[in-house]
Design a protein around this motif. Structure first.
Motif, PDB file in Angstrom:
ATOM      1  N   MET A  76       0.848  -1.176   0.000  1.00 28.55           N
ATOM      2  CA  MET A  76       0.000   0.000   0.000  1.00 28.55           C
ATOM      3  C   MET A  76       0.898   1.244   0.000  1.00 28.55           C
ATOM      4  O   MET A  76       1.815   1.342   0.791  1.00 28.55           O
ATOM      5  CB  MET A  76      -0.884  -0.017   1.253  1.00 28.55           C
ATOM      6  N   PRO A  77       0.633   2.225  -0.882  1.00 25.68           N
ATOM      7  CA  PRO A  77       1.462   3.434  -0.955  1.00 25.68           C
ATOM      8  C   PRO A  77       1.381   4.271   0.319  1.00 25.68           C
ATOM      9  O   PRO A  77       0.358   4.291   0.997  1.00 25.68           O
ATOM     10  CB  PRO A  77       0.873   4.211  -2.132  1.00 25.68           C
ATOM     11  N   GLN A  78       2.462   4.937   0.614  1.00 26.53           N
ATOM     12  CA  GLN A  78       2.523   5.829   1.773  1.00 26.53           C
ATOM     13  C   GLN A  78       1.811   7.139   1.470  1.00 26.53           C
ATOM     14  O   GLN A  78       1.798   7.601   0.337  1.00 26.53           O
ATOM     15  CB  GLN A  78       3.986   6.154   2.102  1.00 26.53           C
ATOM     16  N   LEU A  79       1.223   7.761   2.482  1.00 26.01           N
ATOM     17  CA  LEU A  79       0.663   9.096   2.320  1.00 26.01           C
ATOM     18  C   LEU A  79       1.794  10.086   2.173  1.00 26.01           C
ATOM     19  O   LEU A  79       2.811   9.980   2.852  1.00 26.01           O
ATOM     20  CB  LEU A  79      -0.183   9.480   3.537  1.00 26.01           C
ATOM     21  N   GLN A  80       1.632  11.043   1.300  1.00 23.06           N
ATOM     22  CA  GLN A  80       2.638  12.079   1.114  1.00 23.06           C
ATOM     23  C   GLN A  80       2.407  13.181   2.137  1.00 23.06           C
ATOM     24  O   GLN A  80       1.276  13.440   2.532  1.00 23.06           O
ATOM     25  CB  GLN A  80       2.548  12.660  -0.287  1.00 23.06           C
ATOM     26  N   THR A  81       3.468  13.843   2.559  1.00 23.56           N
ATOM     27  CA  THR A  81       3.320  14.934   3.519  1.00 23.56           C
ATOM     28  C   THR A  81       3.116  16.267   2.827  1.00 23.56           C
ATOM     29  O   THR A  81       2.758  17.243   3.459  1.00 23.56           O
ATOM     30  CB  THR A  81       4.555  15.034   4.436  1.00 23.56           C
ATOM     31  N   ARG A  82       3.338  16.308   1.514  1.00 27.94           N
ATOM     32  CA  ARG A  82       3.145  17.542   0.755  1.00 27.94           C
ATOM     33  C   ARG A  82       2.267  17.266  -0.437  1.00 27.94           C
ATOM     34  O   ARG A  82       2.151  16.147  -0.903  1.00 27.94           O
ATOM     35  CB  ARG A  82       4.494  18.084   0.283  1.00 27.94           C
ATOM     36  N   GLY A  83       1.673  18.302  -0.960  1.00 25.05           N
ATOM     37  CA  GLY A  83       0.842  18.160  -2.142  1.00 25.05           C
ATOM     38  C   GLY A  83       0.742  19.497  -2.835  1.00 25.05           C
ATOM     39  O   GLY A  83       1.253  20.505  -2.354  1.00 25.05           O
ATOM     40  N   ARG A  84       0.068  19.526  -3.944  1.00 21.77           N
ATOM     41  CA  ARG A  84      -0.038  20.745  -4.735  1.00 21.77           C
ATOM     42  C   ARG A  84      -0.812  21.838  -4.008  1.00 21.77           C
ATOM     43  O   ARG A  84      -0.440  22.991  -4.024  1.00 21.77           O
ATOM     44  CB  ARG A  84      -0.708  20.414  -6.054  1.00 21.77           C
ATOM     45  N   ASP A  85      -1.923  21.501  -3.392  1.00 19.94           N
ATOM     46  CA  ASP A  85      -2.790  22.477  -2.740  1.00 19.94           C
ATOM     47  C   ASP A  85      -3.008  22.133  -1.279  1.00 19.94           C
ATOM     48  O   ASP A  85      -2.827  20.993  -0.866  1.00 19.94           O
ATOM     49  CB  ASP A  85      -4.164  22.505  -3.408  1.00 19.94           C
ATOM     50  N   LEU A  86      -3.456  23.132  -0.535  1.00 22.88           N
ATOM     51  CA  LEU A  86      -3.925  22.877   0.820  1.00 22.88           C
ATOM     52  C   LEU A  86      -5.400  22.534   0.736  1.00 22.88           C
ATOM     53  O   LEU A  86      -6.139  23.076  -0.082  1.00 22.88           O
ATOM     54  CB  LEU A  86      -3.751  24.125   1.697  1.00 22.88           C
ATOM     55  N   LEU A  87      -5.831  21.618   1.579  1.00 20.33           N
ATOM     56  CA  LEU A  87      -7.232  21.242   1.644  1.00 20.33           C
ATOM     57  C   LEU A  87      -7.784  21.617   3.011  1.00 20.33           C
ATOM     58  O   LEU A  87      -7.067  21.605   4.015  1.00 20.33           O
ATOM     59  CB  LEU A  87      -7.407  19.730   1.428  1.00 20.33           C
ATOM     60  N   LEU A  88      -9.065  21.923   3.057  1.00 18.53           N
ATOM     61  CA  LEU A  88      -9.772  22.238   4.287  1.00 18.53           C
ATOM     62  C   LEU A  88     -10.875  21.209   4.455  1.00 18.53           C
ATOM     63  O   LEU A  88     -11.648  20.957   3.519  1.00 18.53           O
ATOM     64  CB  LEU A  88     -10.387  23.639   4.220  1.00 18.53           C
ATOM     65  N   CYS A  89     -10.951  20.621   5.634  1.00 19.67           N
ATOM     66  CA  CYS A  89     -12.016  19.675   5.929  1.00 19.67           C
ATOM     67  C   CYS A  89     -13.244  20.461   6.370  1.00 19.67           C
ATOM     68  O   CYS A  89     -13.189  21.247   7.313  1.00 19.67           O
ATOM     69  CB  CYS A  89     -11.584  18.712   7.036  1.00 19.67           C
ATOM     70  N   ARG A  90     -14.351  20.250   5.686  1.00 19.09           N
ATOM     71  CA  ARG A  90     -15.597  20.951   6.003  1.00 19.09           C
ATOM     72  C   ARG A  90     -16.214  20.442   7.307  1.00 19.09           C
ATOM     73  O   ARG A  90     -17.037  21.120   7.898  1.00 19.09           O
ATOM     74  CB  ARG A  90     -16.595  20.785   4.870  1.00 19.09           C
ATOM     75  N   LYS A  91     -15.821  19.260   7.751  1.00 18.82           N
ATOM     76  CA  LYS A  91     -16.416  18.673   8.949  1.00 18.82           C
ATOM     77  C   LYS A  91     -15.676  19.063  10.229  1.00 18.82           C
ATOM     78  O   LYS A  91     -16.280  19.530  11.178  1.00 18.82           O
ATOM     79  CB  LYS A  91     -16.460  17.149   8.808  1.00 18.82           C
ATOM     80  N   CYS A  92     -14.341  18.896  10.244  1.00 19.32           N
ATOM     81  CA  CYS A  92     -13.587  19.163  11.480  1.00 19.32           C
ATOM     82  C   CYS A  92     -12.792  20.464  11.435  1.00 19.32           C
ATOM     83  O   CYS A  92     -12.253  20.893  12.442  1.00 19.32           O
ATOM     84  CB  CYS A  92     -12.664  17.992  11.818  1.00 19.32           C
ATOM     85  N   GLY A  93     -12.676  21.086  10.247  1.00 17.15           N
ATOM     86  CA  GLY A  93     -11.982  22.363  10.123  1.00 17.15           C
ATOM     87  C   GLY A  93     -10.470  22.273   9.970  1.00 17.15           C
ATOM     88  O   GLY A  93      -9.806  23.297   9.891  1.00 17.15           O
ATOM     89  N   SER A  94      -9.915  21.074   9.890  1.00 22.16           N
ATOM     90  CA  SER A  94      -8.465  20.905   9.718  1.00 22.16           C
ATOM     91  C   SER A  94      -8.027  21.360   8.337  1.00 22.16           C
ATOM     92  O   SER A  94      -8.757  21.210   7.359  1.00 22.16           O
ATOM     93  CB  SER A  94      -8.071  19.444   9.884  1.00 22.16           C
ATOM     94  N   THR A  95      -6.813  21.900   8.249  1.00 22.17           N
ATOM     95  CA  THR A  95      -6.187  22.267   6.988  1.00 22.17           C
ATOM     96  C   THR A  95      -4.910  21.456   6.860  1.00 22.17           C
ATOM     97  O   THR A  95      -4.148  21.342   7.821  1.00 22.17           O
ATOM     98  CB  THR A  95      -5.859  23.773   6.955  1.00 22.17           C
ATOM     99  N   PHE A  96      -4.673  20.880   5.681  1.00 15.96           N
ATOM    100  CA  PHE A  96      -3.530  19.993   5.486  1.00 15.96           C
ATOM    101  C   PHE A  96      -3.174  19.943   4.010  1.00 15.96           C
ATOM    102  O   PHE A  96      -4.007  20.246   3.154  1.00 15.96           O
ATOM    103  CB  PHE A  96      -3.864  18.587   6.003  1.00 15.96           C
ATOM    104  N   PRO A  97      -1.921  19.542   3.682  1.00 16.93           N
ATOM    105  CA  PRO A  97      -1.518  19.399   2.284  1.00 16.93           C
ATOM    106  C   PRO A  97      -2.319  18.290   1.601  1.00 16.93           C
ATOM    107  O   PRO A  97      -2.677  17.287   2.225  1.00 16.93           O
ATOM    108  CB  PRO A  97      -0.043  19.013   2.359  1.00 16.93           C
TER     109      PRO A  97
END
Length: 56
Positions: free
Chosen positions: A1-22
């Motif tokens: 199973m591939p590893q999650l990357q710590t970086r990405g092209r954009d930042l995302l915002l979770c509409r449910k918990c409010g977290s922001t992450f790559p």
């Protein structure tokens, strides 16, 4: 199973918990997205997650 990357092209915002992450923390395959928060089950770009801004 591939590893999650710590970086990405954009930042995302979770509409449910409010977290922001790559973008790379929310996907393993680039097609399916879910919030990386331990207690959050939000998923899908446009549904549970939305793009915030470019990291460039």
């Amino acid at each position: 199973m591939p590893q999650l990357q710590t970086r990405g092209r954009d930042l995302l915002l979770c509409r449910k918990c409010g977290s922001t992450f790559p973008e790379g923390q929310a996907t393993r395959d680039g097609w399916h997205y879910e919030c990386p928060g331990e207690d959050c089950d939000a998923e899908g770009l446009g549904d549970g997650l939305r793009r915030v801004r470019s990291q460039n």
